[in-house]
Write a protein that holds these residues in place. Structure first.
Motif, mmCIF file in Angstrom:
data_model
loop_
_atom_site.group_PDB
_atom_site.id
_atom_site.type_symbol
_atom_site.label_atom_id
_atom_site.label_comp_id
_atom_site.label_asym_id
_atom_site.label_seq_id
_atom_site.Cartn_x
_atom_site.Cartn_y
_atom_site.Cartn_z
ATOM 1 N N LEU A 1 -3.450 50.688 58.869
ATOM 2 C CA LEU A 1 -2.286 49.854 58.526
ATOM 3 C C LEU A 1 -1.660 50.263 57.187
ATOM 4 O O LEU A 1 -0.455 50.087 56.976
ATOM 5 C CB LEU A 1 -2.710 48.374 58.499
ATOM 6 N N ALA A 2 -2.471 50.825 56.297
ATOM 7 C CA ALA A 2 -2.014 51.095 54.922
ATOM 8 C C ALA A 2 -0.713 51.902 54.894
ATOM 9 O O ALA A 2 0.198 51.608 54.115
ATOM 10 C CB ALA A 2 -3.113 51.830 54.151
ATOM 11 N N GLN A 3 -0.618 52.903 55.770
ATOM 12 C CA GLN A 3 0.560 53.787 55.754
ATOM 13 C C GLN A 3 1.851 53.054 56.116
ATOM 14 O O GLN A 3 2.951 53.557 55.866
ATOM 15 C CB GLN A 3 0.351 54.953 56.723
ATOM 16 N N PHE A 4 1.745 51.852 56.711
ATOM 17 C CA PHE A 4 2.951 51.146 57.154
ATOM 18 C C PHE A 4 3.359 50.009 56.215
ATOM 19 O O PHE A 4 4.350 49.322 56.459
ATOM 20 C CB PHE A 4 2.743 50.577 58.564
ATOM 21 N N VAL A 5 2.578 49.766 55.171
ATOM 22 C CA VAL A 5 2.889 48.623 54.302
ATOM 23 C C VAL A 5 4.035 48.980 53.354
ATOM 24 O O VAL A 5 4.050 50.046 52.748
ATOM 25 C CB VAL A 5 1.628 48.166 53.526
ATOM 26 N N VAL A 6 5.018 48.076 53.296
ATOM 27 C CA VAL A 6 6.177 48.274 52.408
ATOM 28 C C VAL A 6 6.323 47.017 51.540
ATOM 29 O O VAL A 6 5.720 45.980 51.824
ATOM 30 C CB VAL A 6 7.484 48.488 53.218
ATOM 31 N N ILE A 7 7.124 47.124 50.488
ATOM 32 C CA ILE A 7 7.441 45.925 49.697
ATOM 33 C C ILE A 7 8.795 45.434 50.189
ATOM 34 O O ILE A 7 9.781 46.171 50.169
ATOM 35 C CB ILE A 7 7.483 46.254 48.194
#
Ligand SMILES: C[S@@+](CC[C@H](N)C(=O)[O-])C[C@H]1O[C@@H](n2cnc3c(N)ncnc32)[C@H](O)[C@@H]1O
Length: 351
Positions: free
Chosen positions: A63-69
């Motif tokens: 999931l980390a690669q898809f997290v945005v602010i």
């Protein structure tokens, strides 16, 4: 399908708590205000408050690669990216429900989990009204999911939350195969059976065996009346989502392989009316029939059809997930006394 706009729009909102007063710092002042939430999830829903991204990533590192602010300065994902939404759902199912394996074919409906869970909890409440307020749990409780889709979401949630045993019906062979793969990969074959409805014009007819009994049927019906309407509705929703970030690219929409998920002739009214008509055929086999109604404006016609159906009891139950208001209709051909007796018989068989 992944990131289906109405679902994604709902998904981007519901986990938020009601808006809290913000500290008056310059940074806070520069950020847009998160929209105030109109409603709350069901009290037993596991998705109250904000998503805990660090915890989700700890369980599902992909999931980390898809997290945005997001524009409100909070961790999120891009709900316009189908892959991101799929991986996010997989992480939620793993963290909250212990579902280790979950995948859907490209282009198939990717459900917002909190909203789907709300329907399951509200259904548990419905059953509890016939059982002195106690929710019936365990594999003796049998539930029929009409149109379980490729994602198999309701059987997974209902089995994990209440131990219920499911039969899922589906007309789309690809969706059925995908759902079967999920069930097998998680070792849930005894708890979840999937069966093809061969004739797309029918719902219960030709599906059930005479001796089968269900405490509940549930359904998230295809709600548009044509592929064009589904496409337009989706684009409108995406544009609304896009307002949050004008630079956001809209996803390409392709309804080719999975159009039956989103539309049927006559839209949800026709689908639910058919369900009501056919429910009379299996009135003694199912204690409560229920269906989501996505358009509030359709409710009047559906309630009229229900009152004409000869059902002993008809209810409309409202639910709200953040900005999104939803509802389901429920009807039973059994009186309150008969329903209580049904549960007592089942309870006695269980002892
Ligand atoms: C809106 S989707 C819901 C999928 C899934 N239950 C969910 O909530 O994400 C509707 C589903 O109903 C299926 N369907 C349409 N007509 C059907 C019928 N007559 N009997 C069973 N399933 C049907 C579609 O193929 C599709 O998978």
């Amino acid at each position: 399908m992944p990131g289906f706009p109405s679902d994604a729009a709902a998904m981007s909102q519901p986990p938020k708590r009601p808006a809290r007063p913000r500290p008056k710092t310059a940074a806070a002042a520069a950020q847009p205000r998160a929209p105030a939430s109109k409603g709350e999830l069901h009290p037993r829903n596991r998705h109250q408050g904000r998503y805990d991204f660090p915890a989700l990533i700890a369980g599902s590192p992909e999931l980390a690669q898809f997290v945005v602010i997001n524009p409100y300065g909070k961790e999120s994902i891009d709900f316009a990216n189908p892959e991101a939404v799929k991986v996010f759902n997989r992480a939620l199912l793993k963290q909250f429900y212990g579902i280790e394996h979950w995948d859907i074919p490209p282009g198939y409906l990717c459900p917002p989990i909190p909203g789907r869970a709300d329907y399951i909890h509200a259904l548990a409440d419905l059953l509890a009204t016939d059982c002195g307020g106690e929710i019936p749990r365990g594999a003796q409780v049998r539930v029929l999911d009409v149109g379980s889709g490729a994602n198999c979401i309701y059987p997974l949630l209902g089995q994990r939350e209440y131990g219920w045993r499911f039969l899922g019906s589906e007309i789309d062979a690809t969706a059925l195969a995908a759902a079967r793969t999920i069930v097998q990969a998680n070792g849930l074959q005894r708890a979840i059976e999937l069966r093809q409805q061969i004739d797309a014009k029918h719902i219960f007819h030709g599906l059930l065996q005479a001796e089968e009994r269900f405490d509940l049927s549930l359904c998230n019906p295809p709600f548009h009346s044509s592929a064009e309407e589904a496409t337009q509705g989706s684009q409108r929703k995406w544009k609304n989502l896009g307002k949050l970030d004008p630079k956001r690219k809209l996803p390409l929409l392709n309804f080719g392989g999975q159009s039956s998920e989103l539309w049927c002739e006559g839209g949800e009214i026709a689908f639910i009316r058919r369900m009501i008509t056919e429910s009379r055929e299996v009135a003694q086999q199912v204690l409560w029939f229920t269906s989501l109604v996505s358009k509030g404006g359709n409710l009047e016609q559906i309630e009229r059809a229900l009152h004409k159906s000869g059902a002993a009891e008809v209810r409309t139950v409202s639910m709200s997930q953040g900005q999104k208001q939803s509802r389901f209709v429920a009807w039973s051909f059994h009186s309150a006394e008969q329903r209580a007796a049904w549960h007592q018989r089942r309870g006695a068989a269980q002892d």
